[in-house]
Design a protein around this motif. Structure first.
Motif, PDB file in Angstrom:
ATOM      1  N   GLN A 200       0.834  -1.206   0.000  1.00  0.00           N
ATOM      2  CA  GLN A 200       0.000   0.000   0.000  1.00  0.00           C
ATOM      3  C   GLN A 200       0.866   1.253   0.000  1.00  0.00           C
ATOM      4  OE1 GLN A 200      -2.682   0.208   3.326  1.00  0.00           O
ATOM      5  NE2 GLN A 200      -3.555   2.172   2.707  1.00  0.00           N
ATOM      6  N   SER A 201       1.919   1.241   0.825  1.00  0.00           N
ATOM      7  CA  SER A 201       2.837   2.380   0.847  1.00  0.00           C
ATOM      8  C   SER A 201       3.531   2.546  -0.498  1.00  0.00           C
ATOM      9  CB  SER A 201       3.870   2.191   1.957  1.00  0.00           C
ATOM     10  OG  SER A 201       4.824   3.229   1.934  1.00  0.00           O
ATOM     11  N   LEU A 202       3.926   1.412  -1.110  1.00  0.00           N
ATOM     12  CA  LEU A 202       4.551   1.478  -2.425  1.00  0.00           C
ATOM     13  C   LEU A 202       3.576   2.010  -3.468  1.00  0.00           C
ATOM     14  CD1 LEU A 202       6.912   0.867  -4.328  1.00  0.00           C
ATOM     15  CD2 LEU A 202       6.056  -1.481  -4.510  1.00  0.00           C
ATOM     16  N   GLY A 203       2.316   1.576  -3.388  1.00  0.00           N
ATOM     17  CA  GLY A 203       1.317   2.083  -4.328  1.00  0.00           C
ATOM     18  C   GLY A 203       1.110   3.578  -4.184  1.00  0.00           C
ATOM     19  N   PHE A 276       8.049  -8.283  -5.208  1.00  0.00           N
ATOM     20  CA  PHE A 276       8.136  -6.822  -5.156  1.00  0.00           C
ATOM     21  C   PHE A 276       8.489  -6.253  -6.522  1.00  0.00           C
ATOM     22  CE2 PHE A 276      11.193  -3.316  -4.981  1.00  0.00           C
ATOM     23  CZ  PHE A 276      10.413  -2.317  -4.430  1.00  0.00           C
ATOM     24  N   ARG A 277       9.488  -6.803  -7.186  1.00  0.00           N
ATOM     25  CA  ARG A 277       9.907  -6.278  -8.489  1.00  0.00           C
ATOM     26  C   ARG A 277       8.816  -6.458  -9.538  1.00  0.00           C
ATOM     27  NH1 ARG A 277      16.357  -7.761  -9.128  1.00  0.00           N
ATOM     28  NH2 ARG A 277      17.057  -6.534  -7.327  1.00  0.00           N
ATOM     29  N   HIS A 278       8.137  -7.587  -9.486  1.00  0.00           N
ATOM     30  CA  HIS A 278       7.042  -7.800 -10.432  1.00  0.00           C
ATOM     31  C   HIS A 278       5.930  -6.778 -10.204  1.00  0.00           C
ATOM     32  CE1 HIS A 278       4.170  -9.871 -12.996  1.00  0.00           C
ATOM     33  NE2 HIS A 278       3.295  -9.828 -11.998  1.00  0.00           N
ATOM     34  N   TYR A 279       5.573  -6.571  -8.948  1.00  0.00           N
ATOM     35  CA  TYR A 279       4.525  -5.600  -8.629  1.00  0.00           C
ATOM     36  C   TYR A 279       4.936  -4.197  -9.070  1.00  0.00           C
ATOM     37  CZ  TYR A 279       1.388  -2.721  -5.767  1.00  0.00           C
ATOM     38  OH  TYR A 279       0.477  -1.789  -5.345  1.00  0.00           O
ATOM     39  N   TYR A 280       6.197  -3.829  -8.799  1.00  0.00           N
ATOM     40  CA  TYR A 280       6.681  -2.492  -9.159  1.00  0.00           C
ATOM     41  C   TYR A 280       6.661  -2.293 -10.674  1.00  0.00           C
ATOM     42  CZ  TYR A 280       9.885   1.409  -9.806  1.00  0.00           C
ATOM     43  OH  TYR A 280      10.450   2.591 -10.201  1.00  0.00           O
ATOM     44  N   HIS A 281       7.248  -3.230 -11.404  1.00  0.00           N
ATOM     45  CA  HIS A 281       7.353  -3.057 -12.853  1.00  0.00           C
ATOM     46  C   HIS A 281       5.994  -3.137 -13.537  1.00  0.00           C
ATOM     47  CE1 HIS A 281      11.650  -2.729 -13.272  1.00  0.00           C
ATOM     48  NE2 HIS A 281      11.842  -3.772 -12.498  1.00  0.00           N
ATOM     49  N   GLU A 282       5.108  -3.936 -13.026  1.00  0.00           N
ATOM     50  CA  GLU A 282       3.788  -4.012 -13.639  1.00  0.00           C
ATOM     51  C   GLU A 282       3.046  -2.681 -13.473  1.00  0.00           C
ATOM     52  OE1 GLU A 282       0.739  -5.626 -15.835  1.00  0.00           O
ATOM     53  OE2 GLU A 282       2.797  -6.329 -15.502  1.00  0.00           O
ATOM     54  N   ASN A 283       3.131  -2.103 -12.281  1.00  0.00           N
ATOM     55  CA  ASN A 283       2.481  -0.809 -12.060  1.00  0.00           C
ATOM     56  C   ASN A 283       3.144   0.299 -12.872  1.00  0.00           C
ATOM     57  OD1 ASN A 283       0.311  -0.689  -9.648  1.00  0.00           O
ATOM     58  ND2 ASN A 283       1.766  -2.341  -9.262  1.00  0.00           N
ATOM     59  N   ARG A 284       4.466   0.273 -12.953  1.00  0.00           N
ATOM     60  CA  ARG A 284       5.157   1.298 -13.738  1.00  0.00           C
ATOM     61  C   ARG A 284       4.860   1.145 -15.229  1.00  0.00           C
ATOM     62  NH1 ARG A 284       6.734   5.911 -12.164  1.00  0.00           N
ATOM     63  NH2 ARG A 284       8.830   5.945 -13.036  1.00  0.00           N
ATOM     64  N   ARG A 285       4.718  -0.082 -15.683  1.00  0.00           N
ATOM     65  CA  ARG A 285       4.379  -0.292 -17.095  1.00  0.00           C
ATOM     66  C   ARG A 285       2.994   0.269 -17.398  1.00  0.00           C
ATOM     67  NH1 ARG A 285       1.571  -3.508 -20.277  1.00  0.00           N
ATOM     68  NH2 ARG A 285       0.692  -4.607 -18.486  1.00  0.00           N
ATOM     69  N   LEU A 286       2.046   0.040 -16.495  1.00  0.00           N
ATOM     70  CA  LEU A 286       0.703   0.593 -16.686  1.00  0.00           C
ATOM     71  C   LEU A 286       0.738   2.121 -16.662  1.00  0.00           C
ATOM     72  CD1 LEU A 286      -1.372  -1.875 -14.467  1.00  0.00           C
ATOM     73  CD2 LEU A 286      -1.194  -1.841 -16.958  1.00  0.00           C
ATOM     74  N   GLN A 287       1.560   2.695 -15.784  1.00  0.00           N
ATOM     75  CA  GLN A 287       1.691   4.152 -15.754  1.00  0.00           C
ATOM     76  C   GLN A 287       2.272   4.675 -17.061  1.00  0.00           C
ATOM     77  OE1 GLN A 287       3.976   5.296 -12.335  1.00  0.00           O
ATOM     78  NE2 GLN A 287       2.309   4.925 -10.890  1.00  0.00           N
TER      79      GLN A 287
END
Length: 757
Positions: A200-203, A276-287
């Motif tokens: 949640q904090s990362l989001g 963590f890396r998968h979650y980060y990169h997936e969100n950044r890709r969507l952004q």
């Protein structure tokens, strides 16, 4: 005395002795007697064997008896000795019994104390175990309290440290079963809670960094623009010191990466770094995919800065956090973004209809590429995409510059430009290298030899060069290729667009035509300055080009042709005054005919005015054309129906006119001007010649009458022949008189030319 033994007995005795020795040896060694017995029976000596056994038995019986006797003696002695010790044993027994009684009486209290001690030791051990377990439970409780406090204060890493200590030191050895069950149940739940909070904090951080990414990109692009401007200033002033008192701030200085590092550390502690890396990169890709939509939100010219700033800020953040999330995924995202940006550039550039719009977008795109290139991203395809549209950009730029040049030429009234201040002189003359054509020291107000259209067109050309260099300078091209392309497009501007604008100029008067020629000459003179400007802006050192490049040749030819046409039209008015000439005068006119004097006055006036603005060679060409027109006009007028006949006095008058015109030509300091009068001069010389038939001689004709057409010679000569005295007085006046040799030669010339025709 014993009887003697027989031989058989002696043999048996010898055999028995042999067996006896063997038996003794075998028995002594503990060996088996079977082989000896079998050997004796095999040798049929069983009697000897039995005899040996009996002898051996008797010998052993004696030994046994002796041994038994010896043992019996020793036994008797031992029994006697034991009897002597019996009294001592009885006394010892009584002593031991007494000691045992005393020991039991004194050890009973001690045994009771030992029993009490053992019970106390057992109790102490139980209490120690209880205290140890209580201390362990207390430590577990304290760790749980600390973990709860850390969770309440969102210190997830410290909470995980507490959980790790609980698992490593207490979970498998918890003395309290309910407490152990509680730990086994709540530790995974707390871990999952911490993971959710970290995500949640990362989001939240991802949402925040997306909103600040555009600002980061704008700061980085502004820094790149400032660096580009400083480099340009240093290039223009190579001896200036590069002292930067205000270095560009780091665009990521205000970027708070604490939530990202905290979330990464929490996931790493939980063993979920890959998640963590998968979650980060997936969100950044969507952004990133969402950022691409900025190019479709309204006109791209209005949104391109936000688009490029957003992309730049996105990858600036990625470059800053690559140590946490890895570079491989960043490269994949950059490949996706690079392909999209190139597609957007290709699509939007093909739609734009203004060169300034392309340049503005290209500048921001190249600044973004330079910014990300400094971070190690591969940006060559973007520069190649920008270079692909150089042709379209210059087509639009040529169209706009052509429109500006046409407007500048059309708005000008073809009057000399007047400058009243020194800054106007510098701005309109010195800045374009035109001071060399201004032969006089400027005294204000200063009248320039060209109109205001020249500085206006020069500004258009200078703007074109600057815009062309600005586009090509940051499109991934080396300086040599950049300069070559600038020269190509500059030639297209000068030879095509500017020529067309100047060709559209149509002056109506001679003074305007003179000014138009002067303007074209001034522009041609400024081309060397433009070439040096293009080379300097492109970063190329070139030698001064001594050869004269004339890209405005069509415009110059048209301007000079227009000037000559208007000049000839004006001179036709003076040539028309030849109708007032008396072609059969009794004597030659003094001082020449009026038309010649009027024409010379006009030409002198033209020289005095045009000489101030036209280069000498152009003025000379115009005067030569004017004199040629006068010459052709004189010859044409003589051959026209306006002159029915003329005499020698009229020819002498024409000779005087030509002498005046030749004197004017010589007064201009050019012998070539007299060649413009060649046709009229040769015609007059032929008419004044005493031997006109020499015209028929090819050598003489080539030398003295090369410009004359024989048909004109015939037509004009007949008019002079018909003006003889016989036309005035008839055949009676000349009957019997000697024929004039010149007249005779002229008749021969006319007859021969007619025959040749």
């Amino acid at each position: 005395m014993k009887p003697p033994k027989s031989s058989a007995q002696e043999a048996a005795a010898g055999a028995g002795a042999s067996y006896e020795d063997q038996l003794v040896s075998a028995i002594g060694n503990g060996e088996d007697l079977g082989p000896i017995v079998r050997m004796a029976f095999a040798a049929n000596e069983s009697d000897a064997l039995l005899s040996s056994l009996r002898n051996l038995s008797r010998a052993k019986d004696g030994e046994i008896q002796a041994l038994c006797y010896s043992h019996h003696s020793h036994f008797i002695l031992a029994v006697d000795h034991l009897r002597s010790l019996l009294s001592d044993a009885l006394s010892l027994k009584s002593s031991l019994s007494s000691l045992h009684s005393n020991l039991q009486s004194s050890a009973s209290p001690l045994l009771e104390s030992v029993q009490n001690l053992l019970e106390a030791l057992n109790l102490s051990q139980n209490l120690g175990i209880a205290l140890t377990n209580a201390g362990q439970c207390l430590a577990i409780s304290r760790l749980c309290v600390h973990a709860n406090a850390h969770l309440a204060n969102r210190r997830h890493h410290q909470a995980l440290v507490c959980l790790r200590i609980l698992e490593a030191e207490h979970l498998g050895s918890t003395p309290c079963t309910p407490l152990g069950l509680m730990l086994q149940t709540h530790i995974p739940a707390i871990r999952d809670h911490i993971r959710q909070k970290a995500q949640q904090s990362l989001g939240d951080w991802l949402v925040e960094v997306r909103s600040t990414g555009r600002e980061l990109g704008q700061l980085a692009i502004s820094g790149a623009a400032s660096a580009r401007q400083r480099a340009e200033e240093i290039r223009q002033e190579p001896y200036a010191l590069d002292i930067d008192d205000n270095p560009e701030p780091d665009p990521c200085a205000s970027l708070d990466l604490t939530p990202l590092y905290r979330a990464h550390h929490v996931h790493k502690t939980l063993g979920l770094e890959a998640e963590f890396r998968h979650y980060y990169h997936e969100n950044r890709r969507l952004q990133l995919v969402s950022d691409f939509q900025l190019s479709n939100m309204g006109p791209f010219l209005e949104s391109h800065q936000a688009f490029f700033s957003q992309i730049a800020g996105f990858f600036i953040v990625e470059d800053r956090v690559q140590g946490v999330v890895g570079r491989a995924q960043d490269d994949a995202l950059w490949d996706l973004a690079l392909a999209k940006v190139c597609d957007v550039v290709d699509e939007q550039f093909s739609r734009m209809q203004a060169a300034s719009h392309l340049l503005l977008v290209k500048d921001h795109a190249s600044l973004m590429a330079e910014t990300l290139g400094q971070s190690g991203f591969y940006v060559r395809p973007l520069f190649e995409a920008l270079a692909r549209h150089a042709e379209r950009y210059h087509e639009l730029l040529l169209r706009e510059c052509g429109q500006q040049a046409r407007e500048a030429v059309a708005a000008e009234e073809l009057e000399p430009m007047v400058m009243r201040k020194a800054y106007e002189y510098d701005m309109n003359i010195v800045s374009f290298g035109l001071e060399t054509i201004c032969t006089t020291t400027p005294a204000f107000p200063y009248v320039a030899p060209f109109s205001a259209a020249v500085p206006a067109c020069c500004r258009v050309v200078r703007s074109f060069i600057e815009d062309s260099v600005s586009y090509l300078a940051h499109a991934g091209l080396d300086w040599c290729e950049r300069h070559r392309l600038v020269r190509v497009y500059l030639d297209r501007l000068l030879c095509g667009v500017l020529n067309e604008a100047l060709l559209a100029c149509s002056p109506a008067t001679v003074s305007h035509a003179v000014q138009a020629v002067a303007d074209v000459a001034a522009l041609s003179h400024a081309f060397e300055h433009f070439e040096e400007l293009a080379a300097r802006l492109s970063g190329v050192i070139t030698r001064r080009n001594t050869s004269k490049v004339a890209p405005l040749t069509p415009a110059m030819e048209k301007a000079e042709a227009t000037l000559l046409s208007l000049l000839c039209t004006k001179l036709d008015e003076y040539i028309a005054m030849m109708e007032t000439v008396n072609w059969v005068a009794d004597e030659p006119p003094k001082g020449g005919n009026q038309y010649a004097n009027e024409a010379i006055i006009y030409l002198e006036t033209l020289v005095s005015t045009a000489g101030q603005v036209l280069p000498p060679e152009m003025l000379s060409r115009a005067l030569k054309g004017a004199l040629s027109h006068i010459s052709e006009g004189i010859v044409a007028f003589l051959g026209s129906d306006a002159v029915r006949r003329f005499n020698g006095n009229a020819v002498a008058g024409l000779d005087a006119d030509l002498r005046l015109l030749e004197g004017f030509a010589e007064g201009q300091g050019s012998e070539e001007l007299k060649q413009g009068l060649a046709e009229a001069r040769q015609m007059v010389n032929l008419l004044l010649s005493n031997h006109p038939e020499n015209f028929l001689n090819p050598v003489i004709r080539e030398k003295s009458y090369a410009t004359l057409d024989y048909r004109k010679v015939v037509a004009i000569s007949e008019k002079m022949r018909d003006s003889g005295a016989e036309r005035l007085f008839g055949s009676f006046g000349t009957r019997g008189a000697k024929q004039n040799p010149k007249k005779k030669s002229l008749d021969v010339l006319i007859r021969r030319l007619k025959d040749a025709a």
